[in-house]
Design a protein around this motif. Structure first.
Motif, PDB file in Angstrom:
ATOM      1  N   ARG A 195     105.372 -26.584  41.813  1.00  0.00           N
ATOM      2  CA  ARG A 195     105.015 -26.808  43.221  1.00  0.00           C
ATOM      3  C   ARG A 195     105.045 -25.496  44.010  1.00  0.00           C
ATOM      4  O   ARG A 195     104.166 -25.253  44.845  1.00  0.00           O
ATOM      5  CB  ARG A 195     105.985 -27.812  43.844  1.00  0.00           C
ATOM      6  CG  ARG A 195     105.878 -29.211  43.281  1.00  0.00           C
ATOM      7  CD  ARG A 195     106.836 -30.164  43.971  1.00  0.00           C
ATOM      8  NE  ARG A 195     106.522 -30.323  45.372  1.00  0.00           N
ATOM      9  CZ  ARG A 195     107.242 -31.064  46.214  1.00  0.00           C
ATOM     10  NH1 ARG A 195     108.319 -31.698  45.787  1.00  0.00           N
ATOM     11  NH2 ARG A 195     106.889 -31.175  47.479  1.00  0.00           N
ATOM     12  N   ARG A 196     106.031 -24.666  43.737  1.00  0.00           N
ATOM     13  CA  ARG A 196     106.135 -23.392  44.458  1.00  0.00           C
ATOM     14  C   ARG A 196     104.953 -22.485  44.093  1.00  0.00           C
ATOM     15  O   ARG A 196     104.373 -21.828  44.970  1.00  0.00           O
ATOM     16  CB  ARG A 196     107.467 -22.711  44.123  1.00  0.00           C
ATOM     17  CG  ARG A 196     107.715 -21.382  44.833  1.00  0.00           C
ATOM     18  CD  ARG A 196     107.847 -21.553  46.335  1.00  0.00           C
ATOM     19  NE  ARG A 196     108.970 -22.382  46.725  1.00  0.00           N
ATOM     20  CZ  ARG A 196     110.190 -21.930  47.006  1.00  0.00           C
ATOM     21  NH1 ARG A 196     110.445 -20.624  46.955  1.00  0.00           N
ATOM     22  NH2 ARG A 196     111.153 -22.755  47.363  1.00  0.00           N
ATOM     23  N   ALA A 243     101.838 -23.722  45.803  1.00  0.00           N
ATOM     24  CA  ALA A 243     101.883 -23.457  47.245  1.00  0.00           C
ATOM     25  C   ALA A 243     101.529 -22.012  47.566  1.00  0.00           C
ATOM     26  O   ALA A 243     101.053 -21.711  48.671  1.00  0.00           O
ATOM     27  CB  ALA A 243     103.263 -23.790  47.787  1.00  0.00           C
ATOM     28  N   HIS A 244     101.742 -21.108  46.604  1.00  0.00           N
ATOM     29  CA  HIS A 244     101.433 -19.690  46.802  1.00  0.00           C
ATOM     30  C   HIS A 244     100.083 -19.309  46.186  1.00  0.00           C
ATOM     31  O   HIS A 244      99.756 -18.123  46.094  1.00  0.00           O
ATOM     32  CB  HIS A 244     102.539 -18.823  46.190  1.00  0.00           C
ATOM     33  CG  HIS A 244     103.782 -18.758  47.040  1.00  0.00           C
ATOM     34  ND1 HIS A 244     104.658 -19.812  47.160  1.00  0.00           N
ATOM     35  CD2 HIS A 244     104.276 -17.756  47.821  1.00  0.00           C
ATOM     36  CE1 HIS A 244     105.658 -19.464  47.963  1.00  0.00           C
ATOM     37  NE2 HIS A 244     105.440 -18.233  48.383  1.00  0.00           N
ATOM     38  N   GLU A 298      98.793 -30.095  40.620  1.00  0.00           N
ATOM     39  CA  GLU A 298      98.975 -28.672  40.932  1.00  0.00           C
ATOM     40  C   GLU A 298      98.465 -27.761  39.817  1.00  0.00           C
ATOM     41  O   GLU A 298      98.411 -26.547  39.981  1.00  0.00           O
ATOM     42  CB  GLU A 298     100.456 -28.368  41.166  1.00  0.00           C
ATOM     43  CG  GLU A 298     101.038 -28.970  42.435  1.00  0.00           C
ATOM     44  CD  GLU A 298     101.619 -30.362  42.227  1.00  0.00           C
ATOM     45  OE1 GLU A 298     102.185 -30.919  43.179  1.00  0.00           O
ATOM     46  OE2 GLU A 298     101.504 -30.902  41.107  1.00  0.00           O
TER      47      GLU A 298
END
Length: 291
Positions: free
Chosen positions: A244-245, A248-249, A266
């Motif tokens: 997820r991180r 998000a980037h 994702e």
């Protein structure tokens, strides 16, 4: 949204944007004879002992150590498979960098991979929850062997009908063993404080990964050019949070595993295939391009 791609496409991505950060799960060790907790459909096959259950009573710890005593005899002789060796080769040629593993079996290091972060700890170490003393697991195993003469033969002798003990180990070295088969088992005690609160230095289900370790992995994720996930259904937030991180980037996420994952939304590059043969082919192609 995930897109099914070829080994060649992943090789090109790693060649152009590597070295990638890698996150590995139990599916990478199944070819070494260590079953994972979930089937190809992502559904859990067995429920492991939780951190809360282990800490609650001496009886729970006795049950864990009796089962783990038998399981360790199989777990400790497991050897790296083709997937582990391919990861080491990918690192050697510079296609990947740090490996974050959710596994506690040490097989990445045995295969020659360096810079491994053991997210959930290692079964090779034991800690006392009372005084903090740390002990090598092989020494604890030797103590249990001395304190429980004949227990291994008794337990393994019940394999016949399959109802009392299972020859299948779990990713944490545990094994299925009926409660009535462990009532006489003498669990290990701390040699420093004498308490029966020895615990393998791993994060049990329901436990928490130490915060500094999580923060280190988040920092690595945010700095990574690519995140590659190997052999994980990502059902547990412990590993899924890094996917997820990365997403998000805007960091590409490559997943190589059998079956669907929690992180399919994702994922940018997906290979649904057995890991050993797939990673071997990937390592061979990248060695030719980068070696």
């Amino acid at each position: 949204m995930s897109r099914e791609v070829s080994v060649g496409e992943v090789a090109s991505l790693l060649r152009d944007r590597g070295p990638a950060l890698v996150l590995t799960g139990a599916g990478l060790s199944t070819e070494s004879g260590i079953p994972d907790y979930r089937g190809p459909d992502g559904q859990r096959r067995v429920t492991p002992m939780s951190h809360q259950e282990f800490c609650a009573t001496s009886a729970a710890r006795q049950r864990y150590w009796a089962r783990s005593f038998i399981g360790w005899q199989r777990f400790s002789v497991a050897e790296p498979n083709a997937g582990h060796r391919a990861v080491a080769e990918l690192q050697r040629v510079g296609a990947i960098g740090t490996v974050i593993t959710q596994n506690v079996d040490g097989l990445h290091q045995d295969a020659g991979t360096r810079d491994v972060i053991e997210l959930h700890g290692s079964l090779a170490d034991v800690e006392c929850l009372t005084c903090g003393e740390r002990t090598d697991r092989d020494l604890v195993q030797a103590f249990m062997d001395d304190a429980n003469p004949g227990f291994a033969s008794l337990a393994l002798g019940l394999v016949g009908d399959g109802s009392r003990v299972s020859s299948q180990i779990r990713p944490d070295g545990d094994i299925v063993l009926a409660d009535d088969a462990v009532q006489t088992f003498v669990p290990p005690r701390c040699l420093v404080c004498g308490d029966d609160t020895l615990k393998p230095d791993v994060v049990f289900f329901g436990g928490s990964v130490p915060k500094p370790r999580v923060e280190q992995c988040f920092a690595l994720t945010e700095a990574a050019p690519v995140l590659v996930v190997l052999g994980s259904s990502l059902k547990v937030m412990s590993g899924y949070r890094f996917v997820r991180r990365a997403a998000a980037h805007g960091i590409p996420v490559v997943v190589v595993t059998l079956g669907p994952t929690r992180g399919d939304a994702e994922t940018t590059h997906r290979i649904d295939a057995p890991l050993g043969v797939t990673l071997t082919a990937l390592a061979r192609e990248l060695a030719a391009r980068l070696g």
